[in-house]
Design a protein around this motif. Structure first.
Motif, PDB file in Angstrom:
ATOM      1  N   THR A 153      -3.622  11.326   7.066  1.00 30.83           N
ATOM      2  CA  THR A 153      -2.063  11.655   7.634  1.00 30.83           C
ATOM      3  C   THR A 153      -1.961  12.780   8.838  1.00 30.83           C
ATOM      4  O   THR A 153      -1.012  12.661   9.347  1.00 30.83           O
ATOM      5  CB  THR A 153      -1.783  12.475   6.235  1.00 30.83           C
ATOM      6  OG1 THR A 153      -2.391  13.633   5.855  1.00 30.83           O
ATOM      7  CG2 THR A 153      -1.242  11.491   5.100  1.00 30.83           C
ATOM      8  N   ASP A 195       5.992   8.005  -6.011  1.00 29.03           N
ATOM      9  CA  ASP A 195       5.935   8.996  -4.560  1.00 29.03           C
ATOM     10  C   ASP A 195       6.718   8.239  -3.370  1.00 29.03           C
ATOM     11  O   ASP A 195       7.498   8.933  -2.585  1.00 29.03           O
ATOM     12  CB  ASP A 195       4.267   8.623  -3.856  1.00 29.03           C
ATOM     13  CG  ASP A 195       3.298   9.701  -4.466  1.00 29.03           C
ATOM     14  OD1 ASP A 195       3.735  10.398  -5.337  1.00 29.03           O
ATOM     15  OD2 ASP A 195       2.283   9.689  -4.073  1.00 29.03           O
ATOM     16  N   SER A 197       0.964  -1.163   0.011  1.00 30.99           N
ATOM     17  CA  SER A 197      -0.020   0.046   0.216  1.00 30.99           C
ATOM     18  C   SER A 197       1.027   1.288   0.100  1.00 30.99           C
ATOM     19  O   SER A 197       1.687   1.647   0.937  1.00 30.99           O
ATOM     20  CB  SER A 197      -0.806  -0.079   1.307  1.00 30.99           C
ATOM     21  OG  SER A 197      -1.422   1.450   1.729  1.00 30.99           O
ATOM     22  N   LYS A 198       0.670   2.282  -0.998  1.00 33.99           N
ATOM     23  CA  LYS A 198       1.308   3.389  -1.091  1.00 33.99           C
ATOM     24  C   LYS A 198       0.999   4.223   0.216  1.00 33.99           C
ATOM     25  O   LYS A 198       1.781   4.693   0.862  1.00 33.99           O
ATOM     26  CB  LYS A 198       0.830   4.332  -2.184  1.00 33.99           C
ATOM     27  CG  LYS A 198       1.210   5.755  -2.050  1.00 33.99           C
ATOM     28  CD  LYS A 198       0.737   6.422  -3.251  1.00 33.99           C
ATOM     29  CE  LYS A 198      -0.631   7.068  -3.367  1.00 33.99           C
ATOM     30  NZ  LYS A 198      -0.932   8.153  -2.612  1.00 33.99           N
ATOM     31  N   ASN A 199      -0.290   4.260   0.449  1.00 37.59           N
ATOM     32  CA  ASN A 199      -0.505   5.399   1.541  1.00 37.59           C
ATOM     33  C   ASN A 199      -0.313   4.644   2.920  1.00 37.59           C
ATOM     34  O   ASN A 199      -0.397   5.434   3.903  1.00 37.59           O
ATOM     35  CB  ASN A 199      -2.185   5.644   1.414  1.00 37.59           C
ATOM     36  CG  ASN A 199      -2.509   6.654   0.383  1.00 37.59           C
ATOM     37  OD1 ASN A 199      -1.352   7.090  -0.327  1.00 37.59           O
ATOM     38  ND2 ASN A 199      -3.472   6.819  -0.086  1.00 37.59           N
ATOM     39  N   GLU A 217      -4.785   2.203   6.921  1.00 34.77           N
ATOM     40  CA  GLU A 217      -3.200   2.788   6.935  1.00 34.77           C
ATOM     41  C   GLU A 217      -2.915   3.475   8.168  1.00 34.77           C
ATOM     42  O   GLU A 217      -1.443   3.430   8.631  1.00 34.77           O
ATOM     43  CB  GLU A 217      -3.206   3.916   5.779  1.00 34.77           C
ATOM     44  CG  GLU A 217      -3.359   3.429   4.517  1.00 34.77           C
ATOM     45  CD  GLU A 217      -4.705   2.899   4.054  1.00 34.77           C
ATOM     46  OE1 GLU A 217      -5.438   3.660   4.690  1.00 34.77           O
ATOM     47  OE2 GLU A 217      -4.853   2.182   3.210  1.00 34.77           O
ATOM     48  N   ASP A 224     -10.841   7.224  -2.767  1.00 33.21           N
ATOM     49  CA  ASP A 224      -9.639   6.992  -3.520  1.00 33.21           C
ATOM     50  C   ASP A 224     -10.212   5.921  -4.459  1.00 33.21           C
ATOM     51  O   ASP A 224      -9.492   5.531  -5.534  1.00 33.21           O
ATOM     52  CB  ASP A 224      -8.356   6.369  -2.875  1.00 33.21           C
ATOM     53  CG  ASP A 224      -7.749   7.457  -2.129  1.00 33.21           C
ATOM     54  OD1 ASP A 224      -7.874   8.777  -2.218  1.00 33.21           O
ATOM     55  OD2 ASP A 224      -6.833   7.068  -1.169  1.00 33.21           O
ATOM     56  N   ASP A 228      -2.215  -2.840  -1.014  1.00 31.52           N
ATOM     57  CA  ASP A 228      -2.847  -1.724  -1.175  1.00 31.52           C
ATOM     58  C   ASP A 228      -4.290  -1.999  -1.576  1.00 31.52           C
ATOM     59  O   ASP A 228      -4.828  -2.469  -2.621  1.00 31.52           O
ATOM     60  CB  ASP A 228      -2.187  -1.189  -2.401  1.00 31.52           C
ATOM     61  CG  ASP A 228      -2.556   0.265  -2.659  1.00 31.52           C
ATOM     62  OD1 ASP A 228      -3.669   0.596  -2.571  1.00 31.52           O
ATOM     63  OD2 ASP A 228      -1.423   1.099  -2.638  1.00 31.52           O
ATOM     64  N   GLY A 282       1.220   6.392  -7.806  1.00 30.77           N
ATOM     65  CA  GLY A 282       0.461   5.377  -6.882  1.00 30.77           C
ATOM     66  C   GLY A 282       0.073   4.009  -7.441  1.00 30.77           C
ATOM     67  O   GLY A 282      -0.254   3.266  -6.687  1.00 30.77           O
ATOM     68  N   ALA A 336       2.107  14.148   0.429  1.00 30.70           N
ATOM     69  CA  ALA A 336       2.336  13.216   1.684  1.00 30.70           C
ATOM     70  C   ALA A 336       3.753  13.696   2.372  1.00 30.70           C
ATOM     71  O   ALA A 336       3.914  13.067   3.301  1.00 30.70           O
ATOM     72  CB  ALA A 336       2.066  11.854   1.199  1.00 30.70           C
TER      73      ALA A 336
END
Ligand code: EPU
Length: 445
Positions: free
Chosen positions: A168, A49, A21-23, A194, A309, A235, A402, A94
Protein backbone atom coordinates in the motif's frame (compact mmCIF):
# COMPACT_ATOMS: atom_id res chain seq x y z
CA UNK A 1 -22.21 -11.32 16.35
CA UNK A 2 -22.18 -14.10 13.77
CA UNK A 3 -20.30 -17.35 13.94
CA UNK A 4 -19.79 -20.27 11.59
CA UNK A 5 -20.78 -23.81 12.46
CA UNK A 6 -18.86 -26.25 10.27
CA UNK A 7 -19.55 -29.99 10.06
CA UNK A 8 -16.31 -31.53 8.88
CA UNK A 9 -15.50 -34.49 6.70
CA UNK A 10 -17.12 -33.68 3.35
CA UNK A 11 -14.85 -33.61 0.30
CA UNK A 12 -15.53 -30.52 -1.79
CA UNK A 13 -16.43 -30.95 -5.44
CA UNK A 14 -17.65 -28.61 -8.15
CA UNK A 15 -17.03 -25.29 -9.82
CA UNK A 16 -16.94 -21.83 -8.29
CA UNK A 17 -16.32 -18.31 -9.56
CA UNK A 18 -13.66 -16.18 -7.90
CA UNK A 19 -14.71 -12.69 -6.74
CA UNK A 20 -12.96 -9.41 -7.42
CA UNK A 21 -9.83 -8.71 -5.42
CA UNK A 22 -10.22 -6.85 -2.13
CA UNK A 23 -6.64 -5.65 -2.08
CA UNK A 24 -6.85 -4.37 -5.65
CA UNK A 25 -10.20 -2.66 -5.07
CA UNK A 26 -9.19 -0.61 -2.02
CA UNK A 27 -6.27 1.44 -3.45
CA UNK A 28 -8.15 1.84 -6.74
CA UNK A 29 -11.21 3.24 -4.96
CA UNK A 30 -8.92 5.61 -3.06
CA UNK A 31 -7.18 6.77 -6.26
CA UNK A 32 -10.55 7.60 -7.85
CA UNK A 33 -10.66 10.44 -5.35
CA UNK A 34 -7.92 12.25 -7.27
CA UNK A 35 -9.72 12.18 -10.63
CA UNK A 36 -11.81 14.78 -12.42
CA UNK A 37 -15.18 13.17 -13.12
CA UNK A 38 -16.81 9.82 -12.50
CA UNK A 39 -15.12 6.43 -12.34
CA UNK A 40 -16.94 3.16 -12.87
CA UNK A 41 -15.46 -0.04 -11.48
CA UNK A 42 -16.73 -3.50 -12.39
CA UNK A 43 -16.34 -6.72 -10.39
CA UNK A 44 -16.10 -4.93 -7.04
CA UNK A 45 -16.63 -7.47 -4.24
CA UNK A 46 -19.29 -6.83 -1.61
CA UNK A 47 -17.15 -6.82 1.52
CA UNK A 48 -17.13 -5.01 4.83
CA UNK A 49 -13.77 -3.40 3.95
CA UNK A 50 -15.19 -2.05 0.70
CA UNK A 51 -18.16 -0.59 2.59
CA UNK A 52 -15.85 0.96 5.17
CA UNK A 53 -13.75 2.63 2.49
CA UNK A 54 -16.93 3.79 0.73
CA UNK A 55 -17.97 5.53 3.96
CA UNK A 56 -14.56 7.11 4.32
CA UNK A 57 -14.61 8.38 0.73
CA UNK A 58 -18.11 9.77 1.24
CA UNK A 59 -16.81 11.66 4.26
CA UNK A 60 -14.16 13.13 1.93
CA UNK A 61 -16.70 14.39 -0.62
CA UNK A 62 -16.95 11.42 -3.02
CA UNK A 63 -20.37 10.08 -4.04
CA UNK A 64 -20.11 6.28 -4.03
CA UNK A 65 -22.67 3.80 -5.32
CA UNK A 66 -22.21 0.04 -5.33
CA UNK A 67 -24.88 -2.12 -6.91
CA UNK A 68 -25.37 -5.87 -6.43
CA UNK A 69 -23.92 -6.66 -9.87
CA UNK A 70 -20.53 -5.50 -8.58
CA UNK A 71 -20.57 -2.16 -10.41
CA UNK A 72 -19.36 0.79 -8.37
CA UNK A 73 -19.40 4.43 -9.35
CA UNK A 74 -17.26 7.00 -7.59
CA UNK A 75 -17.80 10.69 -8.27
CA UNK A 76 -15.64 13.24 -6.46
CA UNK A 77 -18.15 16.02 -5.81
CA UNK A 78 -16.45 18.53 -3.61
CA UNK A 79 -13.04 19.26 -2.19
CA UNK A 80 -14.48 19.62 1.30
CA UNK A 81 -12.94 17.70 4.11
CA UNK A 82 -9.45 16.29 3.69
CA UNK A 83 -9.53 14.62 7.08
CA UNK A 84 -9.75 10.84 7.27
CA UNK A 85 -11.19 10.44 10.71
CA UNK A 86 -9.90 8.01 13.34
CA UNK A 87 -13.25 6.30 13.84
CA UNK A 88 -13.26 5.13 10.20
CA UNK A 89 -9.51 4.58 9.72
CA UNK A 90 -9.23 2.42 12.83
CA UNK A 91 -11.76 0.00 11.33
CA UNK A 92 -9.50 -0.75 8.40
CA UNK A 93 -5.82 -0.20 7.95
CA UNK A 94 -6.10 0.15 4.18
CA UNK A 95 -7.82 3.51 4.77
CA UNK A 96 -4.28 4.89 4.70
CA UNK A 97 -4.51 4.49 0.88
CA UNK A 98 -6.37 7.82 0.72
CA UNK A 99 -3.27 9.69 1.93
CA UNK A 100 -1.42 9.89 -1.43
CA UNK A 101 -4.48 10.68 -3.60
CA UNK A 102 -5.81 13.31 -1.15
CA UNK A 103 -2.45 15.06 -0.92
CA UNK A 104 -1.91 15.06 -4.68
CA UNK A 105 -5.41 16.28 -5.49
CA UNK A 106 -6.08 18.76 -2.70
CA UNK A 107 -2.62 19.82 -1.59
CA UNK A 108 -3.23 18.68 1.95
CA UNK A 109 -4.31 15.56 3.79
CA UNK A 110 -4.94 14.73 7.39
CA UNK A 111 -5.22 10.99 7.91
CA UNK A 112 -5.48 9.17 11.20
CA UNK A 113 -2.63 6.75 11.87
CA UNK A 114 -4.05 3.26 11.46
CA UNK A 115 -2.71 2.00 14.79
CA UNK A 116 -2.01 -1.52 15.99
CA UNK A 117 -2.89 -4.73 14.30
CA UNK A 118 -3.33 -8.44 14.97
CA UNK A 119 -0.81 -9.62 12.40
CA UNK A 120 2.15 -7.74 13.81
CA UNK A 121 3.72 -4.30 13.89
CA UNK A 122 2.71 -2.40 10.75
CA UNK A 123 4.37 1.01 10.55
CA UNK A 124 3.77 3.44 7.66
CA UNK A 125 7.21 5.03 7.74
CA UNK A 126 7.87 4.06 4.11
CA UNK A 127 4.63 5.73 2.94
CA UNK A 128 5.69 8.91 4.71
CA UNK A 129 9.26 8.73 3.46
CA UNK A 130 7.99 8.44 -0.12
CA UNK A 131 5.58 11.35 0.17
CA UNK A 132 8.22 13.50 1.88
CA UNK A 133 10.60 12.75 -1.00
CA UNK A 134 7.91 14.13 -3.33
CA UNK A 135 8.12 17.39 -1.41
CA UNK A 136 5.30 17.04 1.12
CA UNK A 137 5.74 18.56 4.53
CA UNK A 138 4.72 15.86 6.93
CA UNK A 139 4.00 16.03 10.60
CA UNK A 140 2.58 13.35 12.88
CA UNK A 141 0.52 15.05 15.57
CA UNK A 142 -2.32 13.92 17.80
CA UNK A 143 -2.49 10.50 16.16
CA UNK A 144 -2.87 12.00 12.68
CA UNK A 145 -0.54 12.38 9.71
CA UNK A 146 -0.72 15.96 8.44
CA UNK A 147 0.71 16.27 4.95
CA UNK A 148 0.89 19.47 2.92
CA UNK A 149 2.31 20.26 -0.53
CA UNK A 150 1.24 22.91 -3.02
CA UNK A 151 2.43 20.78 -5.93
CA UNK A 152 4.36 17.56 -5.47
CA UNK A 153 7.66 17.21 -7.35
CA UNK A 154 9.04 14.07 -8.99
CA UNK A 155 11.87 12.34 -7.10
CA UNK A 156 13.96 9.19 -6.81
CA UNK A 157 12.44 7.09 -4.04
CA UNK A 158 13.72 3.86 -2.52
CA UNK A 159 10.86 1.97 -0.85
CA UNK A 160 12.71 -1.05 0.59
CA UNK A 161 12.23 -1.76 4.28
CA UNK A 162 13.41 -4.41 6.72
CA UNK A 163 10.67 -6.80 5.59
CA UNK A 164 10.83 -5.96 1.90
CA UNK A 165 8.85 -3.32 0.07
CA UNK A 166 5.41 -2.07 0.95
CA UNK A 167 2.32 -2.81 -1.11
CA UNK A 168 0.00 0.00 0.00
CA UNK A 169 3.02 2.29 0.44
CA UNK A 170 3.92 1.78 -3.23
CA UNK A 171 0.26 2.46 -4.10
CA UNK A 172 0.22 5.68 -2.08
CA UNK A 173 3.46 7.03 -3.55
CA UNK A 174 2.55 5.99 -7.10
CA UNK A 175 -0.89 7.66 -6.89
CA UNK A 176 0.65 10.86 -5.52
CA UNK A 177 3.50 10.90 -8.05
CA UNK A 178 1.00 10.51 -10.91
CA UNK A 179 0.00 14.15 -10.32
CA UNK A 180 3.47 15.48 -9.39
CA UNK A 181 5.51 17.85 -11.49
CA UNK A 182 8.26 15.92 -13.26
CA UNK A 183 9.34 12.31 -13.17
CA UNK A 184 9.42 9.96 -10.20
CA UNK A 185 11.36 6.73 -10.06
CA UNK A 186 10.42 4.28 -7.31
CA UNK A 187 12.99 1.57 -6.68
CA UNK A 188 12.36 -1.46 -4.47
CA UNK A 189 8.71 -1.01 -5.42
CA UNK A 190 6.27 -3.77 -4.50
CA UNK A 191 5.59 -6.06 -7.47
CA UNK A 192 2.23 -7.45 -6.31
CA UNK A 193 -0.53 -7.80 -8.94
CA UNK A 194 -2.61 -5.31 -6.94
CA UNK A 195 0.08 -2.64 -7.52
CA UNK A 196 0.04 -3.48 -11.24
CA UNK A 197 -3.75 -3.17 -11.26
CA UNK A 198 -3.55 0.27 -9.67
CA UNK A 199 -0.90 1.42 -12.17
CA UNK A 200 -3.12 0.29 -15.05
CA UNK A 201 -6.10 2.04 -13.51
CA UNK A 202 -4.13 5.27 -13.10
CA UNK A 203 -2.90 4.99 -16.69
CA UNK A 204 -6.49 4.50 -17.86
CA UNK A 205 -7.22 7.82 -16.09
CA UNK A 206 -4.40 9.54 -18.00
CA UNK A 207 -1.37 8.92 -15.78
CA UNK A 208 1.97 7.92 -17.34
CA UNK A 209 3.36 4.97 -15.42
CA UNK A 210 5.73 2.29 -16.68
CA UNK A 211 7.57 -0.59 -15.02
CA UNK A 212 4.65 -1.71 -12.82
CA UNK A 213 5.15 -5.31 -11.73
CA UNK A 214 8.93 -4.76 -11.49
CA UNK A 215 10.88 -3.22 -8.59
CA UNK A 216 11.49 -0.06 -10.69
CA UNK A 217 8.42 2.02 -11.46
CA UNK A 218 8.74 5.24 -13.45
CA UNK A 219 6.00 7.85 -13.24
CA UNK A 220 5.89 10.90 -15.44
CA UNK A 221 3.63 13.35 -13.65
CA UNK A 222 0.56 14.82 -15.39
CA UNK A 223 -1.58 17.87 -14.56
CA UNK A 224 -4.84 15.96 -14.13
CA UNK A 225 -6.36 12.52 -14.29
CA UNK A 226 -9.93 11.87 -15.33
CA UNK A 227 -12.54 9.31 -14.32
CA UNK A 228 -12.55 6.05 -16.28
CA UNK A 229 -14.03 2.53 -16.47
CA UNK A 230 -12.03 -0.32 -15.01
CA UNK A 231 -12.45 -4.02 -14.23
CA UNK A 232 -11.15 -5.27 -10.87
CA UNK A 233 -8.84 -8.30 -11.15
CA UNK A 234 -9.81 -11.65 -9.58
CA UNK A 235 -8.88 -12.17 -5.93
CA UNK A 236 -5.80 -14.38 -5.86
CA UNK A 237 -6.05 -14.89 -2.10
CA UNK A 238 -9.66 -16.06 -2.28
CA UNK A 239 -8.69 -18.35 -5.17
CA UNK A 240 -5.82 -19.84 -3.13
CA UNK A 241 -8.09 -20.28 -0.11
CA UNK A 242 -10.64 -22.21 -2.18
CA UNK A 243 -7.93 -24.41 -3.72
CA UNK A 244 -6.64 -25.24 -0.26
CA UNK A 245 -10.22 -25.96 0.90
CA UNK A 246 -10.48 -28.59 -1.83
CA UNK A 247 -7.04 -29.99 -0.99
CA UNK A 248 -7.69 -30.23 2.75
CA UNK A 249 -10.93 -32.19 2.19
CA UNK A 250 -9.38 -34.50 -0.42
CA UNK A 251 -11.80 -33.11 -3.02
CA UNK A 252 -11.64 -31.59 -6.46
CA UNK A 253 -12.44 -28.10 -7.61
CA UNK A 254 -12.60 -25.91 -10.68
CA UNK A 255 -12.13 -22.18 -10.24
CA UNK A 256 -13.52 -19.83 -12.85
CA UNK A 257 -12.57 -16.23 -13.41
CA UNK A 258 -9.12 -16.73 -11.92
CA UNK A 259 -5.75 -15.54 -13.20
CA UNK A 260 -3.40 -18.53 -12.69
CA UNK A 261 -0.33 -16.36 -13.36
CA UNK A 262 -1.01 -14.59 -10.07
CA UNK A 263 -0.96 -17.90 -8.22
CA UNK A 264 2.26 -19.46 -9.48
CA UNK A 265 3.89 -19.87 -6.06
CA UNK A 266 0.74 -21.28 -4.44
CA UNK A 267 0.22 -23.71 -7.33
CA UNK A 268 3.86 -24.80 -7.00
CA UNK A 269 3.47 -25.48 -3.26
CA UNK A 270 0.25 -27.44 -3.78
CA UNK A 271 1.90 -29.48 -6.53
CA UNK A 272 4.87 -30.19 -4.26
CA UNK A 273 2.40 -31.48 -1.72
CA UNK A 274 1.05 -33.85 -4.38
CA UNK A 275 -2.07 -32.06 -5.69
CA UNK A 276 -2.66 -32.23 -9.39
CA UNK A 277 -3.44 -28.82 -10.89
CA UNK A 278 -4.45 -28.02 -14.44
CA UNK A 279 -4.23 -24.41 -15.60
CA UNK A 280 -4.41 -25.01 -19.35
CA UNK A 281 -7.82 -23.43 -19.91
CA UNK A 282 -8.08 -19.61 -19.92
CA UNK A 283 -8.97 -18.03 -16.56
CA UNK A 284 -9.65 -21.47 -15.09
CA UNK A 285 -7.87 -23.70 -12.60
CA UNK A 286 -8.71 -27.28 -11.70
CA UNK A 287 -7.34 -29.04 -8.65
CA UNK A 288 -7.60 -32.74 -7.88
CA UNK A 289 -6.23 -34.49 -4.85
CA UNK A 290 -5.18 -38.00 -4.24
CA UNK A 291 -4.42 -38.39 -0.58
CA UNK A 292 -2.02 -38.74 1.14
CA UNK A 293 -0.33 -35.44 0.41
CA UNK A 294 3.24 -34.63 1.43
CA UNK A 295 4.42 -32.06 3.99
CA UNK A 296 6.21 -28.90 2.80
CA UNK A 297 8.90 -26.43 3.66
CA UNK A 298 7.70 -22.95 2.67
CA UNK A 299 8.39 -19.30 3.31
CA UNK A 300 5.90 -16.47 2.78
CA UNK A 301 7.65 -13.77 0.78
CA UNK A 302 6.74 -10.69 -1.25
CA UNK A 303 5.32 -11.42 -4.73
CA UNK A 304 6.03 -13.58 -6.67
CA UNK A 305 6.69 -15.68 -3.53
CA UNK A 306 4.07 -17.51 -1.50
CA UNK A 307 1.78 -14.72 -0.21
CA UNK A 308 1.69 -14.04 3.51
CA UNK A 309 -2.09 -13.82 3.02
CA UNK A 310 -2.14 -17.58 2.30
CA UNK A 311 0.31 -18.66 5.00
CA UNK A 312 -2.37 -19.47 7.61
CA UNK A 313 -4.48 -21.47 5.15
CA UNK A 314 -1.46 -23.49 4.01
CA UNK A 315 -0.64 -24.13 7.65
CA UNK A 316 -4.14 -25.55 8.22
CA UNK A 317 -3.52 -27.91 5.32
CA UNK A 318 -0.05 -28.87 6.63
CA UNK A 319 -1.67 -29.80 9.97
CA UNK A 320 -3.44 -32.67 8.20
CA UNK A 321 -0.46 -34.10 6.30
CA UNK A 322 1.74 -36.91 7.62
CA UNK A 323 5.23 -35.70 8.58
CA UNK A 324 6.78 -32.36 9.47
CA UNK A 325 6.19 -29.13 7.54
CA UNK A 326 8.16 -25.95 8.15
CA UNK A 327 6.42 -22.62 7.55
CA UNK A 328 8.05 -19.18 7.82
CA UNK A 329 6.68 -15.72 7.24
CA UNK A 330 9.21 -13.10 6.15
CA UNK A 331 6.61 -10.43 5.36
CA UNK A 332 4.80 -10.41 8.71
CA UNK A 333 7.09 -12.43 11.00
CA UNK A 334 4.53 -12.37 13.85
CA UNK A 335 1.54 -13.49 11.81
CA UNK A 336 0.87 -16.66 13.78
CA UNK A 337 -2.30 -15.91 15.76
CA UNK A 338 -3.94 -18.94 14.15
CA UNK A 339 -1.43 -21.38 15.68
CA UNK A 340 -3.01 -21.63 19.12
CA UNK A 341 -6.53 -21.99 17.68
CA UNK A 342 -5.42 -24.72 15.27
CA UNK A 343 -3.84 -26.49 18.25
CA UNK A 344 -7.26 -26.43 19.96
CA UNK A 345 -8.41 -28.61 17.07
CA UNK A 346 -5.66 -31.15 17.76
CA UNK A 347 -2.95 -29.72 15.50
CA UNK A 348 0.65 -30.09 16.61
CA UNK A 349 2.50 -26.88 15.90
CA UNK A 350 5.59 -25.46 17.52
CA UNK A 351 6.25 -21.79 16.81
CA UNK A 352 9.72 -20.32 17.08
CA UNK A 353 9.96 -16.67 16.08
CA UNK A 354 8.92 -16.29 12.46
CA UNK A 355 8.87 -20.07 11.93
CA UNK A 356 6.33 -22.76 12.75
CA UNK A 357 7.06 -26.47 12.69
CA UNK A 358 3.90 -28.41 11.98
CA UNK A 359 3.70 -32.11 12.72
CA UNK A 360 0.74 -33.45 10.80
CA UNK A 361 -1.88 -35.40 12.74
CA UNK A 362 -4.08 -38.18 11.32
CA UNK A 363 -7.27 -36.27 12.17
CA UNK A 364 -8.14 -32.78 13.38
CA UNK A 365 -11.12 -32.66 15.71
CA UNK A 366 -13.95 -30.14 15.79
CA UNK A 367 -13.73 -27.54 18.56
CA UNK A 368 -14.84 -24.06 19.58
CA UNK A 369 -12.32 -21.62 18.12
CA UNK A 370 -11.93 -17.90 17.80
CA UNK A 371 -10.97 -15.97 14.67
CA UNK A 372 -8.24 -13.39 15.27
CA UNK A 373 -7.77 -11.82 11.83
CA UNK A 374 -8.99 -12.19 8.28
CA UNK A 375 -6.72 -14.95 6.96
CA UNK A 376 -6.55 -16.74 10.33
CA UNK A 377 -10.36 -16.99 10.16
CA UNK A 378 -10.12 -18.61 6.75
CA UNK A 379 -7.55 -21.09 8.08
CA UNK A 380 -9.94 -22.10 10.87
CA UNK A 381 -12.78 -22.62 8.40
CA UNK A 382 -10.52 -24.86 6.31
CA UNK A 383 -9.43 -26.82 9.39
CA UNK A 384 -13.12 -27.19 10.31
CA UNK A 385 -13.89 -28.63 6.87
CA UNK A 386 -11.29 -31.36 7.46
CA UNK A 387 -12.00 -31.98 11.14
CA UNK A 388 -13.96 -34.80 12.67
CA UNK A 389 -17.24 -33.41 14.02
CA UNK A 390 -18.42 -29.86 14.56
CA UNK A 391 -16.32 -26.70 14.68
CA UNK A 392 -17.72 -23.35 15.76
CA UNK A 393 -15.74 -20.32 14.70
CA UNK A 394 -16.52 -17.11 16.52
CA UNK A 395 -15.69 -13.51 15.54
CA UNK A 396 -16.11 -14.21 11.85
CA UNK A 397 -16.59 -10.50 11.29
CA UNK A 398 -12.91 -10.72 10.46
CA UNK A 399 -13.75 -13.06 7.60
CA UNK A 400 -16.54 -10.83 6.30
CA UNK A 401 -14.01 -8.06 5.80
CA UNK A 402 -12.32 -9.94 2.97
CA UNK A 403 -14.29 -12.94 1.67
CA UNK A 404 -17.44 -12.50 -0.38
CA UNK A 405 -20.06 -15.07 0.60
CA UNK A 406 -17.49 -17.67 1.56
CA UNK A 407 -20.02 -19.93 3.24
CA UNK A 408 -22.32 -19.87 0.19
CA UNK A 409 -19.41 -20.76 -2.09
CA UNK A 410 -18.28 -23.61 0.16
CA UNK A 411 -21.84 -24.91 0.51
CA UNK A 412 -22.24 -24.93 -3.27
CA UNK A 413 -19.19 -27.20 -3.31
CA UNK A 414 -20.79 -29.60 -0.82
CA UNK A 415 -19.47 -28.27 2.49
CA UNK A 416 -21.70 -27.94 5.54
CA UNK A 417 -21.07 -24.41 6.82
CA UNK A 418 -23.82 -22.46 8.54
CA UNK A 419 -23.77 -18.84 9.60
CA UNK A 420 -25.44 -18.48 12.98
CA UNK A 421 -26.16 -15.39 14.99
CA UNK A 422 -24.83 -16.15 18.45
CA UNK A 423 -27.50 -14.21 20.23
CA UNK A 424 -30.40 -15.51 18.15
CA UNK A 425 -29.21 -19.05 18.68
CA UNK A 426 -28.99 -18.47 22.41
CA UNK A 427 -25.36 -19.35 22.23
CA UNK A 428 -24.03 -16.13 23.65
CA UNK A 429 -20.56 -16.74 24.94
CA UNK A 430 -19.87 -15.98 28.52
CA UNK A 431 -17.69 -12.92 28.76
CA UNK A 432 -14.13 -13.86 27.88
CA UNK A 433 -11.60 -11.34 29.01
CA UNK A 434 -8.34 -10.34 27.39
CA UNK A 435 -6.24 -12.46 29.70
CA UNK A 436 -7.81 -15.59 28.24
CA UNK A 437 -7.74 -14.84 24.53
CA UNK A 438 -6.03 -12.29 22.36
CA UNK A 439 -9.12 -10.21 21.73
CA UNK A 440 -8.78 -8.28 18.47
CA UNK A 441 -9.34 -4.70 19.49
CA UNK A 442 -8.72 -3.16 16.11
CA UNK A 443 -9.55 -4.27 12.67
CA UNK A 444 -6.80 -4.21 10.10
CA UNK A 445 -5.47 -5.30 6.74
N1 EPU B 1 6.32 -2.04 6.44
C1 EPU B 1 7.20 -1.17 6.99
N2 EPU B 1 7.01 0.17 6.79
C2 EPU B 1 5.98 0.64 6.05
C3 EPU B 1 5.09 -0.26 5.48
C4 EPU B 1 5.28 -1.61 5.69
O1 EPU B 1 8.16 -1.57 7.67
O2 EPU B 1 5.87 1.87 5.90
C5 EPU B 1 6.51 -3.48 6.64
C6 EPU B 1 5.30 -4.16 7.28
O3 EPU B 1 5.34 -4.06 8.68
C7 EPU B 1 5.43 -5.57 6.78
C8 EPU B 1 6.01 -5.38 5.37
O4 EPU B 1 6.60 -4.09 5.36
O5 EPU B 1 6.37 -6.29 7.56
C9 EPU B 1 4.99 -5.47 4.26
O6 EPU B 1 3.89 -4.63 4.56
P1 EPU B 1 3.03 -3.92 3.43
O7 EPU B 1 3.11 -2.46 3.60
O8 EPU B 1 3.41 -4.47 2.09
O9 EPU B 1 1.57 -4.37 3.79
P2 EPU B 1 0.28 -3.52 3.52
O10 EPU B 1 0.44 -2.76 2.29
O11 EPU B 1 -0.11 -2.80 4.76
C10 EPU B 1 -0.96 -5.25 2.02
C11 EPU B 1 -2.24 -6.04 2.10
C12 EPU B 1 -2.13 -7.10 3.17
C13 EPU B 1 -0.95 -8.01 2.81
C14 EPU B 1 0.34 -7.18 2.67
C15 EPU B 1 1.52 -7.99 2.21
C16 EPU B 1 -3.89 -4.44 1.41
C17 EPU B 1 -5.05 -3.61 1.74
N3 EPU B 1 -3.33 -5.14 2.40
O12 EPU B 1 -0.80 -4.66 3.30
O13 EPU B 1 -3.34 -7.86 3.12
O14 EPU B 1 -0.78 -8.98 3.80
O15 EPU B 1 0.13 -6.12 1.72
O16 EPU B 1 1.28 -8.58 0.99
O17 EPU B 1 -3.49 -4.52 0.25
C18 EPU B 1 -5.04 -9.22 3.95
O18 EPU B 1 -5.64 -9.05 2.88
O19 EPU B 1 -5.40 -10.08 4.81
C19 EPU B 1 -3.87 -8.40 4.24
C20 EPU B 1 -3.38 -8.25 5.47
Amino acid sequence: MDMFVVQGGRPLAGTVRVSGSKNATLPIMAAALAADGETTLENVPDLVDVRTLSKLLQSLGVAVQHDPSGRMTLRPEDDGSSTADYHLVRQMRASVCVLGPLLARRGHACVSLPGGCNIGHRPIDLHLKGLAALGAEIEVRGGYVHAVAKRLRGAQIYLGGVNGSTVTGTCNVMSAAALAEGTTVITAAACEPEVVALARFLNAMGARITGEGTPRIEIEGVQRITGTKFQIIPDRVEAATLLIAAAITGGSLTLEQVWPDHLTAVIEVLKEMGCSIDSAAKETLTLKVERPLRPVDLTALPYPGVPTDVQAQLMALACTLPGASVIRDMVFPDRFMHVSELCRMGAQIRQQGSMAIVNGVPQLTGAHVMASDLRASAALVLAGLAADGETTIRRIYHLDRGYEQLEAKLEALGADVTRVNERAAGLQLRHVDDSEVAEPKKKSA
